[in-house]
Write a protein that holds these residues in place. Structure first.
Motif, PDB file in Angstrom:
ATOM      1  N   THR A  19       0.819  -1.214   0.000  1.00 32.74           N
ATOM      2  CA  THR A  19       0.000   0.000   0.000  1.00 32.74           C
ATOM      3  C   THR A  19       0.853   1.265   0.000  1.00 32.74           C
ATOM      4  O   THR A  19       0.417   2.307  -0.493  1.00 32.74           O
ATOM      5  CB  THR A  19      -0.948   0.027   1.210  1.00 32.74           C
ATOM      6  N   THR A  20       2.057   1.196   0.560  1.00 30.93           N
ATOM      7  CA  THR A  20       2.908   2.384   0.557  1.00 30.93           C
ATOM      8  C   THR A  20       3.370   2.764  -0.841  1.00 30.93           C
ATOM      9  O   THR A  20       3.818   3.894  -1.072  1.00 30.93           O
ATOM     10  CB  THR A  20       4.158   2.171   1.443  1.00 30.93           C
ATOM     11  N   SER A  29       1.269   2.363  -3.477  1.00 30.06           N
ATOM     12  CA  SER A  29       0.068   2.619  -4.267  1.00 30.06           C
ATOM     13  C   SER A  29       0.064   4.055  -4.795  1.00 30.06           C
ATOM     14  O   SER A  29       0.630   4.947  -4.168  1.00 30.06           O
ATOM     15  CB  SER A  29      -1.180   2.395  -3.409  1.00 30.06           C
ATOM     16  N   ASN A  76      -3.509   9.577  -4.056  1.00 31.27           N
ATOM     17  CA  ASN A  76      -4.890   9.975  -4.315  1.00 31.27           C
ATOM     18  C   ASN A  76      -4.983  11.404  -4.848  1.00 31.27           C
ATOM     19  O   ASN A  76      -6.068  11.900  -5.130  1.00 31.27           O
ATOM     20  CB  ASN A  76      -5.723   9.840  -3.034  1.00 31.27           C
ATOM     21  N   ASN A  81       3.222  -1.772   5.887  1.00 26.67           N
ATOM     22  CA  ASN A  81       2.440  -2.589   4.965  1.00 26.67           C
ATOM     23  C   ASN A  81       1.975  -3.846   5.682  1.00 26.67           C
ATOM     24  O   ASN A  81       2.664  -4.343   6.585  1.00 26.67           O
ATOM     25  CB  ASN A  81       3.279  -2.978   3.744  1.00 26.67           C
ATOM     26  N   VAL A  91      -0.365   0.568   8.985  1.00 29.13           N
ATOM     27  CA  VAL A  91      -0.604   0.563   7.537  1.00 29.13           C
ATOM     28  C   VAL A  91      -1.132   1.935   7.132  1.00 29.13           C
ATOM     29  O   VAL A  91      -2.315   2.237   7.276  1.00 29.13           O
ATOM     30  CB  VAL A  91      -1.580  -0.557   7.141  1.00 29.13           C
ATOM     31  N   GLY A 126      -1.026   3.494   4.057  1.00 31.70           N
ATOM     32  CA  GLY A 126      -1.625   3.671   2.736  1.00 31.70           C
ATOM     33  C   GLY A 126      -0.808   4.539   1.802  1.00 31.70           C
ATOM     34  O   GLY A 126       0.360   4.841   2.059  1.00 31.70           O
ATOM     35  N   PRO A 127      -1.417   4.971   0.696  1.00 38.43           N
ATOM     36  CA  PRO A 127      -0.689   5.738  -0.323  1.00 38.43           C
ATOM     37  C   PRO A 127      -0.149   7.058   0.231  1.00 38.43           C
ATOM     38  O   PRO A 127      -0.777   7.696   1.068  1.00 38.43           O
ATOM     39  CB  PRO A 127      -1.750   6.000  -1.403  1.00 38.43           C
ATOM     40  N   THR A 140       3.597   9.688  -4.602  1.00 39.83           N
ATOM     41  CA  THR A 140       3.579   8.229  -4.702  1.00 39.83           C
ATOM     42  C   THR A 140       4.921   7.612  -4.314  1.00 39.83           C
ATOM     43  O   THR A 140       5.961   7.934  -4.879  1.00 39.83           O
ATOM     44  CB  THR A 140       3.217   7.798  -6.133  1.00 39.83           C
ATOM     45  N   THR A 168       7.921   7.372   1.201  1.00 39.97           N
ATOM     46  CA  THR A 168       7.597   6.925   2.558  1.00 39.97           C
ATOM     47  C   THR A 168       8.287   7.743   3.647  1.00 39.97           C
ATOM     48  O   THR A 168       8.131   7.445   4.832  1.00 39.97           O
ATOM     49  CB  THR A 168       7.944   5.437   2.732  1.00 39.97           C
TER      50      THR A 168
END
Length: 265
Positions: A2-3, A5, A8, A161, A177, A179-180, A184, A187
């Motif tokens: 998910t990291t 992804s 948004n 993740n 967790v 997410g995005p 993108t 981290t």
């Protein structure tokens, strides 16, 4: 993962500065809720860490990149904050000290190096080893945790993740967790913030459990500058109900806030 992804948010280069800041802030606000959901895992890691430090063990961190730097930061802040020896909490980063300030090519890809780094510090089964890896797949961290486990050393991790390779080799995994990311795959943003929050909780709760805080005060802090001496005097004044001059004299005489308070009671 998910990291990794897609963000948004789109067309970031077309946004104004205010829009960029609002977007980053909006996703950052989700991090504390994610960490709250991991409290049972964090509790288990703290309890295991306290047990090992109470019997004379140490806490080690291993990580690469941002994760490694966060571990080193947390370790370096424990002695001045809680008055513990510099070697009680040890942060190690893939690529060595050079990697603290600049990236070292491919350092995180060697699954053997972490154990070599840990051996240089004579890690034993009395110690706790925590791997920090946002992705949960860093070879440096996986290899170190695997070798530690083979030798009966307790292992924990902080990953961002679910169902990761790092968590699979940790006795006390903490999975936050996040997410995005806003950008993108970056981290150092949400994932790094979550890791920092967990590290804050791990060492702060551990040191409190070990008796390194009295009431809500850092009575064992190192008095390494004028600001901290002033803070120490105020702690003594508050605890003993005495004027500043008397508190200053006690602090100068005894050399620590704890000793000054105990002598004045």
């Amino acid at each position: 993962m998910t990291t990794e992804s897609p963000s948004n948010f789109h067309d970031l280069e077309t946004l104004s500065t205010r829009e960029l800041l609002a977007g980053i802030n909006s996703v950052d606000q989700t991090v504390p809720q994610v960490v709250a959901g991991a409290l049972p895992q964090i509790e288990a890691l703290v309890e295991a860490t306290v047990a090992r430090l109470q019997r004379g063990g140490r806490l080690f961190y291993i990580g690469a990149g941002t994760s490694g730097r966060l571990g080193i930061l947390d370790a370096s802040e424990c002695p001045p904050t809680f008055g513990v020896p510099a070697g009680l909490v040890v942060g190690l980063i893939a690529g060595g000290d050079t990697a603290i300030r600049q990236a070292v090519e491919n350092a995180e890809d060697d699954p053997r190096q972490a154990w070599l780094d840990l051996q240089a510090h004579h890690i034993t089964a009395d110690d706790m080893l925590v791997g920090i890896a946002a992705s949960g797949r860093t070879p440096y961290v996986i290899g170190g945790l695997e070798q530690a486990r083979l030798r009966g050393i307790a292992t924990g991790c902080i990953v961002c993740n679910p169902a990761s390779a790092v968590a699979a080799v940790a006795d006390f995994p903490v999975e936050v967790v996040t997410g995005p990311e806003f950008v993108t795959g970056s981290t150092r943003l949400k994932a790094g913030t979550a890791q920092k929050l967990v590290l804050n909780m791990l060492t702060t709760a551990t040191m409190i459990r070990l008796g390194r805080v009295k009431g809500n005060k850092m009575v064992d802090m190192q008095l390494s500058n004028h600001k901290l001496v002033d803070r120490g005097e105020k702690m003594i004044m508050d605890e003993l109900g005495i004027p500043q001059a008397e508190a200053a004299a006690l602090l100068q005489q005894h050399g620590s806030v704890r000793a000054a308070i105990e002598a004045g009671q």
